[in-house]
Write an enzyme that holds these catalytic residues in place. Structure first.
Site, PDB file in Angstrom:
ATOM      1  N   ASN A   1       0.849  -1.193   0.000  1.00 35.22           N
ATOM      2  CA  ASN A   1       0.000   0.000   0.000  1.00 35.22           C
ATOM      3  C   ASN A   1       0.885   1.244   0.000  1.00 35.22           C
ATOM      4  OD1 ASN A   1       0.605   0.678   2.838  1.00 35.22           O
ATOM      5  ND2 ASN A   1      -0.466  -1.257   3.214  1.00 35.22           N
TER       6      ASN A   1
ATOM      7  N   ASP B   1      -4.190  -6.503   4.881  1.00 37.79           N
ATOM      8  CA  ASP B   1      -5.146  -7.442   5.484  1.00 37.79           C
ATOM      9  C   ASP B   1      -5.079  -8.821   4.837  1.00 37.79           C
ATOM     10  OD1 ASP B   1      -6.314  -5.871   7.495  1.00 37.79           O
ATOM     11  OD2 ASP B   1      -7.431  -4.744   5.978  1.00 37.79           O
TER      12      ASP B   1
ATOM     13  N   LYS C   1     -14.124  -0.061  16.012  1.00 36.46           N
ATOM     14  CA  LYS C   1     -12.827  -0.738  15.942  1.00 36.46           C
ATOM     15  C   LYS C   1     -12.121  -0.696  17.289  1.00 36.46           C
ATOM     16  CE  LYS C   1     -11.399  -0.221  11.392  1.00 36.46           C
ATOM     17  NZ  LYS C   1     -10.743   0.537  10.342  1.00 36.46           N
TER      18      LYS C   1
ATOM     19  N   LYS D   1     -11.488  -4.168  19.365  1.00 27.85           N
ATOM     20  CA  LYS D   1     -10.104  -4.664  19.436  1.00 27.85           C
ATOM     21  C   LYS D   1      -9.415  -4.275  20.739  1.00 27.85           C
ATOM     22  CE  LYS D   1     -10.041  -4.908  14.479  1.00 27.85           C
ATOM     23  NZ  LYS D   1      -9.356  -4.780  13.218  1.00 27.85           N
TER      24      LYS D   1
HETATM   25  N1  CTP Z   1      -3.961  -3.660  11.885  1.00 28.26           N
HETATM   26  C1  CTP Z   1      -3.320  -4.772  12.395  1.00 28.26           C
HETATM   27  N2  CTP Z   1      -3.292  -5.929  11.701  1.00 28.26           N
HETATM   28  C2  CTP Z   1      -3.910  -6.026  10.507  1.00 28.26           C
HETATM   29  C3  CTP Z   1      -4.569  -4.902   9.981  1.00 28.26           C
HETATM   30  C4  CTP Z   1      -4.588  -3.751  10.693  1.00 28.26           C
HETATM   31  O1  CTP Z   1      -2.765  -4.687  13.494  1.00 28.26           O
HETATM   32  N3  CTP Z   1      -3.860  -7.153   9.854  1.00 28.26           N
HETATM   33  C5  CTP Z   1      -4.009  -2.439  12.688  1.00 28.26           C
HETATM   34  C6  CTP Z   1      -3.432  -1.204  12.071  1.00 28.26           C
HETATM   35  O2  CTP Z   1      -2.066  -1.045  12.396  1.00 28.26           O
HETATM   36  C7  CTP Z   1      -4.281  -0.084  12.683  1.00 28.26           C
HETATM   37  C8  CTP Z   1      -5.611  -0.758  12.924  1.00 28.26           C
HETATM   38  O3  CTP Z   1      -5.361  -2.147  12.863  1.00 28.26           O
HETATM   39  O4  CTP Z   1      -3.780   0.352  13.914  1.00 28.26           O
HETATM   40  C9  CTP Z   1      -6.714  -0.430  11.984  1.00 28.26           C
HETATM   41  O5  CTP Z   1      -6.399  -0.707  10.672  1.00 28.26           O
HETATM   42  P1  CTP Z   1      -7.490  -0.538   9.476  1.00 28.26           P
HETATM   43  O6  CTP Z   1      -6.863  -1.093   8.254  1.00 28.26           O
HETATM   44  O7  CTP Z   1      -8.051   0.835   9.446  1.00 28.26           O
HETATM   45  O8  CTP Z   1      -8.655  -1.422   9.985  1.00 28.26           O
HETATM   46  P2  CTP Z   1      -9.048  -2.909   9.871  1.00 28.26           P
HETATM   47  O9  CTP Z   1      -9.200  -3.370  11.263  1.00 28.26           O
HETATM   48  O10 CTP Z   1      -8.104  -3.640   9.008  1.00 28.26           O
HETATM   49  O11 CTP Z   1     -10.492  -2.817   9.287  1.00 28.26           O
HETATM   50  P3  CTP Z   1     -11.071  -2.553   7.818  1.00 28.26           P
HETATM   51  O12 CTP Z   1     -10.009  -2.979   6.858  1.00 28.26           O
HETATM   52  O13 CTP Z   1     -12.248  -3.402   7.824  1.00 28.26           O
HETATM   53  O14 CTP Z   1     -11.360  -1.085   7.792  1.00 28.26           O
END
Ligand code: CTP
Length: 405
Positions: free
Chosen positions: A208, A277, A335, A339
Site C-alpha cells: 500500500n 489485510d 474498531k 479490538k
Molecule cells: N492492523 C493490524 N493488523 C492487521 C490490519 C490492521 O494490526 N492485519 C491495525 C493497524 O495497524 C491499525 C488498525 O489495525 O492500527 C486499523 O487498521 P485498518 O486497516 O483501518 O482497519 P481494519 O481493522 O483492518 O479494518 P477494515 O479494513 O475493515 O477497515
C-alpha cells in the site's frame, strides 16, 4: 516544538561559521527566540549583520556592551537562554571552557549560565583527534556539557576525515531533544510503522502507499520525551530515528512475530503500520511468466495483529489507527471497542493533507471515555506529540509506574 524557546547561539571562528546562518534559519522557522554571540574571530568568517538579520535580534560581540541601560550582557544572556549552543565550536573555545578561561563575551556567558550547553565541534581531523582536545572534551562531558560529534567527510583544508560540523538537521534534533521535557521516562513504547509487503513471486508483491511518516514521527518524539522506543517497520525510505531500537520487517506475518516477541517488555503499543489485510496464498519460487488471458491470485487473511495484542495486553496501553473513507467516527469507535484499544486515531482518507505520504495529518483522537479530540491540519511531529500527550494522560490517570502486564 521550539516555539518560544530561548536559545543563545555562540558562533566561533572556524570556516564552518557560515553554517550557523543555516542553523539560525531553522531555529527561526521553528519560532524559537534566538540571541547570537559571536567571537571576534567568528566575525572574520561571517558578518554580524547576516546573523542579526536572520535572528531578528541584535548580535552581541563585545564583552562590554550593555543590553538595556544597566544590564550586563553576559549575565543577561546567561540567564536568558533555556539553553546555549556553540556551533561551530573551535578547539580553542573548547579548550578555554575546559580550563575555566572566560576572556570574552561568549566564554564569560558560558561560565555564568546554569542552562544546558551544547557544543558542536568543527575543526581539522588532526586537531579533533589531538589528545589535548580529546581530554578537554572528556572533561567537559564529565561536567555535563553536551556534544554533537562532528561528521566525517571532506574538510575545508582539502583533507578527508572527522571534523566537519555535524549536519544542521542533526544539531536541530539534538536541541529539540534537550529542550523537551522527559515526561515519558520509564515507558517502553513499541511503535509499528510503514506498509507491509506480501510477495507472490520473487520479484512482485502486494503493498500500500504508507510511507511510515506517522509511525516514525511517533517513535522519534517518544524517544525525545524520554521513552525507550522499539520501532518495528515495514519497508520505508525514512531514516531511523536516533536512539530507537529498530526492527525491520517485510510482511504482516513477520510484523506479527516481531510484535509478539516485544509485547511482554512494552508498556505502550502504538500500531501506526498499514498492515496488509491479505496475502497471496502461494508465493511462487520462480518468477510468474506472463500468459494469454487474465491472471488470478488468491488471497488469504493476514493475522489481525492489533486484535491479538488487544487480547493479551493486560494493563498495557494500546493505541491503534483507523483509516476510513466513510462514517469515520462510528467505524473508528467500533474498531477501538472491538479490538480492546485505549485510544484510536481516526483519519479520513478523503481529506486533503491527511493520511499516507503527506507530511501533515488531520486526525481525531477517540478514547474509551467517549471523548473525541478533533485536531486541525498539523505536521506529523505535532500530531505525534498530541497522541503521546493523551497516552501520558492515561498513564497519569491510572497511576501506572514502570512495567505492567
Ligand atoms: N492492523 C493490524 N493488523 C492487521 C490490519 C490492521 O494490526 N492485519 C491495525 C493497524 O495497524 C491499525 C488498525 O489495525 O492500527 C486499523 O487498521 P485498518 O486497516 O483501518 O482497519 P481494519 O481493522 O483492518 O479494518 P477494515 O479494513 O475493515 O477497515
Amino acid at each position: 516544538m521550539l516555539k518560544g524557546k530561548r536559545i543563545v547561539v555562540g558562533v566561533t571562528g572556524g570556516i564552518a561559521a557560515y553554517k550557523s546562518a543555516e542553523l539560525l534559519r531553522e531555529f527561526i522557522r521553528r519560532e524559537a527566540d534566538v540571541r547570537v554571540i559571536m567571537t571576534k574571530n567568528a566575525a572574520e568568517f561571517i558578518t554580524p549583520l547576516t546573523l542579526q538579520t536572520l535572528s531578528g535580534n541584535p548580535v552581541f560581540c563585545d564583552m562590554f556592551s550593555l543590553i538595556k541601560e544597566s544590564e550586563i550582557a553576559h549575565i543577561a544572556l546567561a540567564e536568558y537562554g533555556d539553553m546555549m549552543l556553540i556551533a561551530p565550536a573551535t578547539a580553542n573555545v573548547i579548550g578555554k571552557i575546559a580550563s575555566g578561561i572566560a576572556d570574552d563575551l561568549l566564554t564569560t556567558t558560558i561560565m555564568a549560565t546554569k542552562a544546558p550547553v551544547l557544543l558542536c565541534p568543527a575543526m581539522n581531523t588532526n586537531m579533533y583527534t589531538n589528545v589535548i582536545v580529546r581530554e578537554n572534551i572528556e572533561k567537559l562531558t564529565a561536567r555535563g556539557y553536551l556534544f554533537v560529534e562532528p561528521a566525517h567527510g571532506e574538510l575545508a583544508c582539502k583533507s578527508e576525515g572527522m571534523g566537519r560540523l555535524a549536519e544542521v538537521s542533526e544539531i536541530v534534533e539534538e536541541v529539540e531533544s534537550i529542550l523537551t521535557v522527559k515526561d515519558l521516562k520509564g515507558e517502553r513504547i513499541l511503535v509499528t510503522a510503514g506498509p507491509t509487503r506480501e510477495p507472490f513471486d520473487p520479484v512482485r508483491y502486494i503493498t500500500n502507499y504508507s510511507s511510515g511518516k506517522m509511525g516514525y514521527a511517533l517513535a522519534r518524539i517518544a524517544e525525545r520525551r524520554g521513552a525507550e522506543v522499539t520501532l518495528i517497520s515495514g519497508p520505508s525510505s525514512l531514516p531511523v530515528p536516533r536512539g530507537v531500537k529498530f526492527i525491520p520487517i517485510s510482511s504482516a506475518v513477520e510484523m506479527r512475530d516481531a510484535v509478539m516477541e516485544n509485547l511482554e517488555a512494552s508498556t505502550v503499543i502504538i500500531k501506526a503500520a498499514a498492515v496488509a489485510d491479505y496475502r497471496p496464498v502461494v508465493c511462487s519460487n520462480a518468477k510468474i511468466k506472463k500468459q494469454d488471458g487474465p491472471l488470478a491470485i488468491s488471497l488469504t487473511r493476514n493475522p489481525d495483529i492489533i486484535s491479538e495484542i488487544g487480547k493479551k495486553k493486560g494493563e498495557r496501553i494500546l493505541v491503534g489507527f483507523a483509516m476510513e473513507s466513510e462514517n469515520l467516527i462510528e467505524n473508528a469507535k467500533a474498531k477501538m471497542l472491538e479490538k480492546n484499544m485505549d485510544l484510536i486515531i481516526a483519519n479520513d482518507l478523503t481529506e486533503e493533507g491527511a493520511g499516507f505520504q503527506t507530511d501533515t495529518n488531520i486526525v481525531k483522537i477517540l478514547s474509551r471515555n467517549e471523548e473525541i479530540e478533533e485536531l486541525p491540519l498539523m505536521n506529523k511531529a505535532e500530531v505525534a506529540n498530541r497522541i503521546l500527550d493523551r497516552v501520558k494522560e492515561i498513564i497519569t490517570r491510572k497511576g501506572f509506574k514502570g512495567s505492567r502486564g
